[in-house]
Each structure stands twice: as structure tokens, then as C-alpha cells.
Design a protein around this motif. Structure first.
Motif, mmCIF file in Angstrom:
data_model
loop_
_atom_site.group_PDB
_atom_site.id
_atom_site.type_symbol
_atom_site.label_atom_id
_atom_site.label_comp_id
_atom_site.label_asym_id
_atom_site.label_seq_id
_atom_site.Cartn_x
_atom_site.Cartn_y
_atom_site.Cartn_z
ATOM 1 N N CYS A 189 47.933 44.335 43.554
ATOM 2 C CA CYS A 189 47.191 43.380 42.704
ATOM 3 C C CYS A 189 47.656 42.039 42.156
ATOM 4 O O CYS A 189 48.675 42.341 41.456
ATOM 5 C CB CYS A 189 46.452 44.052 41.863
ATOM 6 S SG CYS A 189 45.146 43.323 40.803
ATOM 7 N N VAL A 191 46.436 40.407 39.807
ATOM 8 C CA VAL A 191 46.357 40.330 38.545
ATOM 9 C C VAL A 191 47.296 41.327 37.576
ATOM 10 O O VAL A 191 47.735 40.766 36.843
ATOM 11 C CB VAL A 191 44.633 40.810 38.149
ATOM 12 C CG1 VAL A 191 44.374 40.707 36.682
ATOM 13 C CG2 VAL A 191 43.738 39.671 38.848
ATOM 14 N N CYS A 203 41.467 46.033 43.543
ATOM 15 C CA CYS A 203 41.579 46.741 42.476
ATOM 16 C C CYS A 203 40.764 47.335 41.887
ATOM 17 O O CYS A 203 39.783 46.824 41.099
ATOM 18 C CB CYS A 203 42.780 45.718 41.770
ATOM 19 S SG CYS A 203 43.314 46.564 40.173
ATOM 20 N N ASP A 206 40.924 45.934 38.020
ATOM 21 C CA ASP A 206 40.466 44.504 37.673
ATOM 22 C C ASP A 206 39.093 43.976 38.509
ATOM 23 O O ASP A 206 38.567 43.048 38.304
ATOM 24 C CB ASP A 206 41.696 43.621 38.047
ATOM 25 C CG ASP A 206 42.987 43.989 37.230
ATOM 26 O OD1 ASP A 206 42.708 44.012 36.073
ATOM 27 O OD2 ASP A 206 43.994 44.437 37.838
HETATM 28 ZN ZN LIG Z 1 44.607 45.048 39.292
#
Ligand SMILES: [Zn+2]
Length: 309
Positions: A189, A191, A203, A206
Motif C-alpha cells: 500500500c 499510504v 488496502c 486506507d
Molecule cells: Zn494502507
């Protein structure tokens, strides 16, 4: 059901007051990972034990009786929005659980693998459901040594399989393609940086799409597990163990079978490695990994896996 179950938790067995020999024995056994009850003069078994028979007021006997390891839910109350002081930080049920061999029931939290705050109780939550304790690795002689109860047969197995079918999109297709070549591929991911495996194309934490592929080793660590007593065509024998395994380098656990070790010796933190089927049997399926088997390595400390439970 009690309208304020929180109040009730502090009461049965007097967990928080100074303890006499009966409660003391119960708590000492808990610390050792065992549940015991005390026998009353008329032969019933009280779990949690009390010093006096609640029905007759007589002293109980000095006979302690092992109970469980499985119990039956006799009644329950759903908590869709846990409070700070609750034992679990996701929806759960307060349940009265009568351990096998006991005549009275114990109040505890029941974890059903529900993660969405405010969610309705799952349909499989029923009176009569068979459950077993999830023990903490580090125990101190308190009722909290049992983190919670969980279903005897992992109810979470079914939704996971369902997810494979429903979301059999490109990400899963790619994952299975990897598995067909003996590789375990996840997505990192952008993020949170965690590797999601099997990847789902987004994800779950997120909610952002993921595409960056990462190959993971086929070794990992058992986080939680369940001993199953119902036959399963994928399992070598009954009882067998299904476990959430945190692959090395992964940020999420995946569900698999654990074999090559007696069911009662599987533990949280145990190191495992995938046992692949013979190469000529490989297809585009998760079944290429028959199960995970123990590695001859020291267990991973609880602290290292507690965030992945
Ligand atoms: Zn994530």
C-alpha cells in the motif's frame, strides 16, 4: 440479558476482591491456562467457582474439576459499539458460556471476527453455539487471562472463502497466477506501506487502490488459531488447526491450515513454512499450498504479533 453487562463482568466470582482458597485456586489454574470448577455438596460443578453454593448457601467441597476446553453459549448480548473499557475494540458479544462439565455459566466476551463498528450480530451467533477460550500468552492469574471466547469452528473461514469468490477480480487472479508458479505475491500500500496478501486490489485500512507487487517468502508466524473438530476435506485428520498466519514481511494475516504437529501443540507465535503440493499437481489455486508446517525456530514473542491479531 443484563442491560449493563459491564457491571456484571466485575461481579461473578468476585474477580477483583481479595480471594479465598476457592477463587484463588480458580485464578491459579487460569494462570496455567486451565479452567476448573468446584463441586458442590450435591454434586454440581460451579464455574466460576464460589465459596458457597448459591442455591443452598452451604460450603462447597474441596474438589476441583477440570472443565472444557469447549463450552456452549447459553445466552448472549451484542455490543455493536464497544466502549474504551470493553475487552475488545471491535463489535463483540457478552456471552454466558457453560463449559463442558460445568453446571453454571461464565460471563465473558465472545469475538466473532466482526470488525465494522456498529455492525449487526452475525447470523451464526446463536444460543447453543460451541466456543472455546482464546488464552493470552502472558497470564497473571485473572479472568483476563482468557482474552475472550471464540467459535469452536472458525466461522471466519466461510466469509474468507466467500471473499475469494466474490472479489475474484484482477488482483486475486494475479495472486493465484503467482501461486501457480510457487510464488506468494502481495501488494504494498502506498499510504501505510504494508503488504497485503492475498491482495485484493485495495488496502483494507486506507481504502486506496494498490498495485505495487511484492513477492513474499512462504514462511511466517501463527497469530491466532482454532482447533476444529468437524471433518474438512482439506484437512489431514480431525482435530485439525486453522490459523491466521502472518507471512514474513506481510502486514495482514492469511488463513490456512496448520499440520505436521499435534493440534494441541500449536501456539501463537509459532514459526511455520508452507507445505506445497508436488509441483505436477499445481493449478491456479490456493490449494497448491497444502498447509503450513512448523519450522524449527524459536517462537516469536507475543509483542511482535499482537498488532496483527
Ligand atoms: Zn494502507
Amino acid at each position: 440479558m443484563p442491560s449493563d453487562p459491564n457491571h456484571i463482568l466485575e461481579f461473578p466470582g468476585g474477580y477483583t476482591r481479595s480471594v479465598g482458597p476457592v477463587i484463588g485456586r480458580f485464578l491459579s489454574e487460569l494462570r496455567d491456562g486451565r479452567l476448573v470448577g468446584v463441586r458442590t455438596r450435591d454434586g454440581r460443578v460451579l464455574v466460576p467457582p464460589t465459596e458457597y453454593d448459591p442455591d443452598t448457601g452451604e460450603d462447597v467441597t474441596d474438589e476441583f474439576v477440570p472443565v472444557g476446553p469447549v463450552g456452549t453459549v447459553t445466552t448472549w448480548s451484542w455490543v455493536a459499539r464497544p466502549r474504551k473499557d470493553h475487552p475488545l475494540d471491535r463489535p463483540f458479544a457478552w456471552a454466558l458460556v457453560r463449559m463442558d462439565g460445568a453446571d453454571t455459566a461464565l460471563l465473558h466476551a465472545l469475538d466473532l471476527g466482526v470488525f465494522d463498528e456498529g455492525a449487526a450480530p452475525p447470523k451464526f451467533l446463536k444460543t447453543g453455539m460451541r466456543v472455546r477460550p482464546r488464552w493470552r500468552v502472558e497470564r497473571s492469574g485473572a479472568i483476563g487471562d482468557i482474552e475472550c471466547f471464540q467459535p469452536e469452528v472458525t466461522m471466519i473461514t466461510a466469509p474468507t472463502r466467500l471473499e475469494y469468490r466474490l472479489r475474484s477480480g484482477r488482483a486475486l487472479d494475479r495472486f493465484l497466477e503467482g501461486v501457480s508458479q510457487g510464488k506468494i505475491i502481495g501488494h504494498r500500500c502506498d499510504v501505510c506501506g504494508q503488504v497485503i496478501v492475498p491482495m485484493k486490489g485495495l488496502c483494507p485500512k486506507d481504502g486506496v487502490p494498490t498495485a505495487q507487487e511484492v513477492e513474499l517468502p512462504d514462511t511466517g508466524t501463527v497469530t491466532t488459531f482454532a482447533v476444529n473438530n468437524l471433518p474438512d476435506p482439506r484437512a489431514p485428520e480431525v482435530p485439525f488447526v486453522s490459523a491466521y498466519i502472518l507471512l514474513d514481511g506481510a502486514g495482514l494475516t492469511m488463513l490456512s491450515l496448520v499440520a505436521g504437529i499435534p493440534a494441541d501443540q500449536v501456539r501463537m507465535g509459532m514459526r511455520v513454512k508452507a507445505k506445497w503440493r508436488p509441483r505436477e499437481e499445481w493449478g491456479k489455486t490456493m490449494a497448491n499450498i497444502r498447509w503450513f508446517e512448523p519450522l524449527d525456530e524459536p517462537d516469536v514473542p507475543f509483542d511482535a504479533i499482537k498488532d496483527y491479531l
